[in-house]
Design a protein around this motif. Structure first.
Motif, mmCIF file in Angstrom:
data_model
loop_
_atom_site.group_PDB
_atom_site.id
_atom_site.type_symbol
_atom_site.label_atom_id
_atom_site.label_comp_id
_atom_site.label_asym_id
_atom_site.label_seq_id
_atom_site.Cartn_x
_atom_site.Cartn_y
_atom_site.Cartn_z
ATOM 1 N N THR A 163 -39.344 2.959 28.181
ATOM 2 C CA THR A 163 -38.852 3.588 29.414
ATOM 3 C C THR A 163 -39.842 3.447 30.558
ATOM 4 O O THR A 163 -39.438 3.372 31.722
ATOM 5 C CB THR A 163 -38.576 5.086 29.171
ATOM 6 O OG1 THR A 163 -39.762 5.710 28.663
ATOM 7 C CG2 THR A 163 -37.441 5.263 28.166
ATOM 8 N N GLU A 192 -28.993 -5.041 31.256
ATOM 9 C CA GLU A 192 -28.117 -3.901 31.512
ATOM 10 C C GLU A 192 -27.161 -3.739 30.342
ATOM 11 O O GLU A 192 -26.632 -4.716 29.822
ATOM 12 C CB GLU A 192 -27.322 -4.100 32.804
ATOM 13 C CG GLU A 192 -28.164 -4.025 34.069
ATOM 14 C CD GLU A 192 -27.310 -4.094 35.327
ATOM 15 O OE1 GLU A 192 -26.085 -4.343 35.187
ATOM 16 O OE2 GLU A 192 -27.849 -3.905 36.422
ATOM 17 N N ASP A 193 -26.945 -2.482 29.926
ATOM 18 C CA ASP A 193 -25.995 -2.233 28.854
ATOM 19 C C ASP A 193 -24.583 -2.090 29.421
ATOM 20 O O ASP A 193 -24.344 -2.361 30.606
ATOM 21 C CB ASP A 193 -26.400 -0.981 28.059
ATOM 22 C CG ASP A 193 -26.483 0.269 28.940
ATOM 23 O OD1 ASP A 193 -25.990 0.230 30.091
ATOM 24 O OD2 ASP A 193 -27.029 1.282 28.471
ATOM 25 N N ASP A 195 -22.958 0.482 30.217
ATOM 26 C CA ASP A 195 -22.877 1.527 31.241
ATOM 27 C C ASP A 195 -23.714 1.196 32.477
ATOM 28 O O ASP A 195 -24.016 2.074 33.285
ATOM 29 C CB ASP A 195 -23.358 2.866 30.654
ATOM 30 C CG ASP A 195 -22.491 3.314 29.486
ATOM 31 O OD1 ASP A 195 -21.273 3.033 29.525
ATOM 32 O OD2 ASP A 195 -23.028 3.910 28.540
ATOM 33 N N LYS A 196 -24.124 -0.068 32.602
ATOM 34 C CA LYS A 196 -24.934 -0.543 33.730
ATOM 35 C C LYS A 196 -26.321 0.115 33.769
ATOM 36 O O LYS A 196 -26.973 0.143 34.816
ATOM 37 C CB LYS A 196 -24.206 -0.298 35.066
ATOM 38 C CG LYS A 196 -22.844 -0.972 35.176
ATOM 39 C CD LYS A 196 -22.954 -2.483 35.078
ATOM 40 C CE LYS A 196 -21.590 -3.148 35.220
ATOM 41 N NZ LYS A 196 -21.676 -4.629 35.141
ATOM 42 N N LYS A 197 -26.734 0.621 32.626
ATOM 43 C CA LYS A 197 -28.052 1.233 32.546
ATOM 44 C C LYS A 197 -29.087 0.164 32.213
ATOM 45 O O LYS A 197 -28.888 -0.649 31.313
ATOM 46 C CB LYS A 197 -28.060 2.326 31.472
ATOM 47 C CG LYS A 197 -29.381 3.055 31.363
ATOM 48 C CD LYS A 197 -29.305 4.122 30.278
ATOM 49 C CE LYS A 197 -30.654 4.832 30.140
ATOM 50 N NZ LYS A 197 -30.602 5.873 29.074
ATOM 51 N N LYS A 198 -30.197 0.158 32.966
ATOM 52 C CA LYS A 198 -31.217 -0.856 32.783
ATOM 53 C C LYS A 198 -31.998 -0.620 31.490
ATOM 54 O O LYS A 198 -32.428 0.496 31.208
ATOM 55 C CB LYS A 198 -32.165 -0.879 33.969
ATOM 56 C CG LYS A 198 -31.527 -1.381 35.260
ATOM 57 C CD LYS A 198 -32.540 -1.481 36.393
ATOM 58 C CE LYS A 198 -31.878 -2.022 37.653
ATOM 59 N NZ LYS A 198 -32.850 -2.124 38.780
#
Length: 235
Positions: A163, A192-193, A195-198
């Motif tokens: 993180t 990116e997953d 859910d557009k989370k990096k």
């Protein structure tokens, strides 16, 4: 060439290609059982065509000696095209992912299967069978030797998902310095997953000394609060 001989050659190419391909299939390689059989069969068919062309040329020359200077016989031309052409298929099995190159062994096995197929088609049965046995021995028997004494001789690739890059790298550096571990290579990734989370990650290649194990190193890194996921990447 008799029909029985053609059938024998085709069956032999299926058997040898299938045995080699089954080993690749067991390791989830890009090219497996059927692919190796088709490559062996294709090379065998090319050799059969080549042999038939030579036989037809000889018959024509025997029927009219004036054709001896007009007909050129090149036993290696079609085979050479097979060997060079198989390179494109082999290249398609090589995959580069997260800094690791996979599929080189499969590409090499496709190439040798094509060579064996040519030998079968040309009627070199002893060479074909001995070559097939040799390939299986290399893929199966030497695989354990390679893992124990070459691949796992202290060098490891470790995937780390984190993180905070700064805190993670600082912790890794402290862990490495305290345990005599040497960094061979370090590559960073950002994806990116769904859910557009990096997702921040890196591929760390290290050389671990004999007095320290990989599991100890992984457990030490996993204890860090900024590291979400960690595992060894095997080629």
């Amino acid at each position: 060439m008799t029909l029985q001989e053609i059938i024998l050659k085709l069956i032999l190419s299926i058997l040898i290609g299938g045995v080699i391909g089954s080993e690749r299939e067991a390791t989830n390689s890009p090219a497996g059982f059927r692919t190796h059989i088709l490559v062996a069969l294709g090379a065998t068919v090319i050799s059969l065509i080549q042999v038939e062309m030579v036989n037809e040329s000889i018959k024509l020359i025997n029927g009219d000696e004036a054709l001896a200077n007009a007909i050129k016989i090149d036993m290696g031309r079609l085979g050479a095209q097979v060997i060079s052409g198989i390179g494109f298929l082999g290249a398609g099995t090589i995959i580069h992912t997260k800094g690791a190159i996979k599929g080189l062994t499969t590409a090499a096995s496709l190439w040798i299967v094509a060579c064996i197929g040519l030998a079968i088609g040309l009627g070199y049965y002893s060479i074909s069978i001995l070559a097939g046995i040799s390939v299986v021995l290399v893929l199966v028997s030497l695989k354990r030797f390679e893992k124990r004494f070459i691949i796992n001789a202290g060098n490891y690739k470790i995937y780390i998902e984190y993180t905070d890059k700064g805190e993670t790298m600082k912790y890794i550096q402290d862990s490495i310095l305290n345990n005599g571990i040497k960094i061979i290579n370090l590559e960073f990734y950002q994806e990116e997953d769904e859910d557009k989370k990096k997702i921040k990650s890196c591929l760390l290649t290290v050389k671990i000394p004999k007095f320290y194990t990989l599991n100890e190193f992984l457990l030490q890194l996993a204890a860090n609060e900024y590291i979400n996921q960690i595992y060894e990447v095997k080629d």
